[in-house]
Write a protein that holds these residues in place. Structure first.
Motif, mmCIF file in Angstrom:
data_model
loop_
_atom_site.group_PDB
_atom_site.id
_atom_site.type_symbol
_atom_site.label_atom_id
_atom_site.label_comp_id
_atom_site.label_asym_id
_atom_site.label_seq_id
_atom_site.Cartn_x
_atom_site.Cartn_y
_atom_site.Cartn_z
ATOM 1 N N VAL A 172 0.838 -1.200 0.000
ATOM 2 C CA VAL A 172 0.000 0.000 0.000
ATOM 3 C C VAL A 172 0.875 1.253 0.000
ATOM 4 O O VAL A 172 0.664 2.191 -0.785
ATOM 5 C CB VAL A 172 -0.944 0.004 1.219
ATOM 6 C CG1 VAL A 172 -1.652 1.361 1.344
ATOM 7 C CG2 VAL A 172 -1.975 -1.116 1.114
ATOM 8 N N ILE A 173 1.874 1.269 0.875
ATOM 9 C CA ILE A 173 2.793 2.416 0.954
ATOM 10 C C ILE A 173 3.519 2.600 -0.373
ATOM 11 O O ILE A 173 3.662 3.719 -0.883
ATOM 12 C CB ILE A 173 3.802 2.208 2.104
ATOM 13 C CG1 ILE A 173 3.078 2.225 3.449
ATOM 14 C CG2 ILE A 173 4.889 3.293 2.069
ATOM 15 C CD1 ILE A 173 3.953 1.782 4.613
ATOM 16 N N LYS A 174 3.978 1.507 -0.949
ATOM 17 C CA LYS A 174 4.699 1.559 -2.219
ATOM 18 C C LYS A 174 3.840 2.205 -3.300
ATOM 19 O O LYS A 174 4.292 3.115 -4.007
ATOM 20 C CB LYS A 174 5.082 0.142 -2.649
ATOM 21 C CG LYS A 174 5.750 0.066 -4.016
ATOM 22 C CD LYS A 174 5.635 -1.321 -4.613
ATOM 23 C CE LYS A 174 4.212 -1.604 -5.099
ATOM 24 N NZ LYS A 174 4.095 -2.867 -5.853
ATOM 25 N N ALA A 191 6.784 8.866 6.346
ATOM 26 C CA ALA A 191 5.795 9.935 6.187
ATOM 27 C C ALA A 191 4.526 9.399 5.538
ATOM 28 O O ALA A 191 3.411 9.775 5.909
ATOM 29 C CB ALA A 191 6.379 11.067 5.351
ATOM 30 N N CYS A 192 4.698 8.503 4.566
ATOM 31 C CA CYS A 192 3.541 7.909 3.898
ATOM 32 C C CYS A 192 2.726 7.069 4.866
ATOM 33 O O CYS A 192 1.496 7.177 4.911
ATOM 34 C CB CYS A 192 4.009 7.062 2.721
ATOM 35 S SG CYS A 192 2.657 6.345 1.757
ATOM 36 N N ALA A 193 3.398 6.225 5.646
ATOM 37 C CA ALA A 193 2.703 5.363 6.607
ATOM 38 C C ALA A 193 1.929 6.193 7.626
ATOM 39 O O ALA A 193 0.769 5.902 7.934
ATOM 40 C CB ALA A 193 3.699 4.452 7.310
ATOM 41 N N ARG A 194 2.564 7.244 8.130
ATOM 42 C CA ARG A 194 1.897 8.108 9.116
ATOM 43 C C ARG A 194 0.718 8.846 8.491
ATOM 44 O O ARG A 194 -0.346 8.978 9.111
ATOM 45 C CB ARG A 194 2.906 9.105 9.697
ATOM 46 C CG ARG A 194 3.941 8.486 10.621
ATOM 47 C CD ARG A 194 4.723 9.555 11.369
ATOM 48 N NE ARG A 194 5.499 10.390 10.448
ATOM 49 C CZ ARG A 194 6.739 10.117 10.057
ATOM 50 N NH1 ARG A 194 7.335 9.017 10.497
ATOM 51 N NH2 ARG A 194 7.387 10.918 9.236
ATOM 52 N N GLY A 242 -6.797 5.571 8.774
ATOM 53 C CA GLY A 242 -6.808 4.548 9.803
ATOM 54 C C GLY A 242 -6.061 3.277 9.404
ATOM 55 O O GLY A 242 -5.604 3.120 8.262
ATOM 56 N N LEU A 243 -5.954 2.362 10.347
ATOM 57 C CA LEU A 243 -5.230 1.109 10.147
ATOM 58 C C LEU A 243 -5.852 0.268 9.043
ATOM 59 O O LEU A 243 -5.146 -0.456 8.313
ATOM 60 C CB LEU A 243 -5.191 0.313 11.457
ATOM 61 C CG LEU A 243 -4.426 -1.009 11.439
ATOM 62 C CD1 LEU A 243 -2.936 -0.782 11.165
ATOM 63 C CD2 LEU A 243 -4.608 -1.745 12.775
#
Length: 306
Positions: free
Chosen positions: A143-145, A160-163, A170-171
């Motif tokens: 997902v981040i990628k 930064a993307c994950a946050r 949300g999770l």
């Protein structure tokens, strides 16, 4: 035994788990294979993601692979082709370690390590089990990628993307595509492993370590499986990048069927085949690299532990 007699060396089948082979060895071999596969082919994967996005900005419409490569390189710089690669490297190691360890364990339990027989069912089942386990680890990194791969991504780093994704969605956002991912990767991996085992049986009947055979069988198996599962990959991309669009319908898509309905309504049935070329072109060398790296590492570890 006479003093001058040679000391017998215990032999084991290369494809079977060696008598003193460890789970750690298979996991290390898998991690090595996963990192090699994803890092080498990352730019082509980025182009595939760009071509699959629905309603892109006018500056992010591509007519083919060469056009995508040229446009992205000129407009955003060659370095942009590697945006998000650290997420893949970080996730691919542990995910592929689990992937190949599960594959070996299940295949061995189902008798698939007996190289005197053909075991397509064992290969398909072990592949399906492997991807269920590994995708649970890899999905958030995927997902981040893809969030970092899309045109105009505002995330400078994977942290930064994950946050940002967690704060705004949300999770659940990290696993919204997990059921669809499994819907795609289970048949993809089952087809790939079955094709790989079958091609290896034909191309290399003794099933000895043969880099060329592993490379050719892996590439053909990967291309075959990737081509057939492209529609599911398009839906997965829509769900994983939904937070980057202002399209209300896409942002609110909650699963496989809603994603499929949007693609059908916007682009017709041809929309399910967007990115087919880059996906196959990515899969063939990727799986060739993955199987070659894995078989090489497995051969090294098994030989080293005799």
């Amino acid at each position: 035994m006479a003093a001058h007699d040679p000391i017998p060396v215990e032999e084991f089948d290369y494809e079977a788990l060696a008598p003193n082979s460890s789970l750690a060895s298979n996991m290390l071999a898998g991690a090595f294979a996963g990192i090699a596969e994803h890092s080498v082919m990352y730019p082509v994967d980025l182009m595939k993601t760009r071509m699959q996005v629905i309603n892109p900005s006018p500056s992010a419409v591509y007519t083919g692979i060469s056009n995508a490569f040229t446009t992205i390189s000129r407009a955003e710089g060659a370095r942009s082709l590697w945006r998000g690669v650290s997420s893949v490297i970080l996730g691919a190691g542990p995910a592929h370690a689990v992937y190949f360890a599960t594959y070996e364990i299940v295949k061995h339990a189902m008798g698939g390590s007996d190289t005197t027989q053909h075991h397509p069912l064992a290969a398909a089942t072990s592949g399906a089990c492997a991807t269920i386990a590994s995708d649970a680890l890899m999905n958030p990194f995927d997902v981040i990628k893809q969030r970092m791969q899309v045109h105009g991504s505002v995330y400078p780093t994977i942290g930064a993307c994950a946050r940002g994704v967690f704060r705004t969605e949300g999770l659940r956002a990290f696993y919204i595509s997990y059921p669809t991912t499994l819907t795609m990767t289970i048949p993809f991996t089952a087809l790939q492993f079955m094709a790989y085992e079958s091609l290896s049986k034909v191309l290399n009947p003794p099933r000895t370590y043969d880099p060329l055979t592993h490379c050719v069988a892996g590439g053909l198996a990967g291309g075959f499986a990737a081509g057939l599962t492209t529609p599911l990959d398009v839906i997965k991309t829509l769900l994983q990048t939904r937070g980057t669009t202002n399209d209300v319908a896409i942002r609110n898509a909650k699963g496989l069927w809603e994603g499929a309905a949007i693609i059908r309504a916007r682009n017709g049935y041809s929309g399910f085949w967007r990115g087919f070329g880059p996906r196959v072109i990515t899969a063939m060398p990727s799986t060739a690299i993955c199987w070659s790296a894995y078989e090489m590492a497995k051969s090294y570890f098994n030989r080293d532990r005799i």
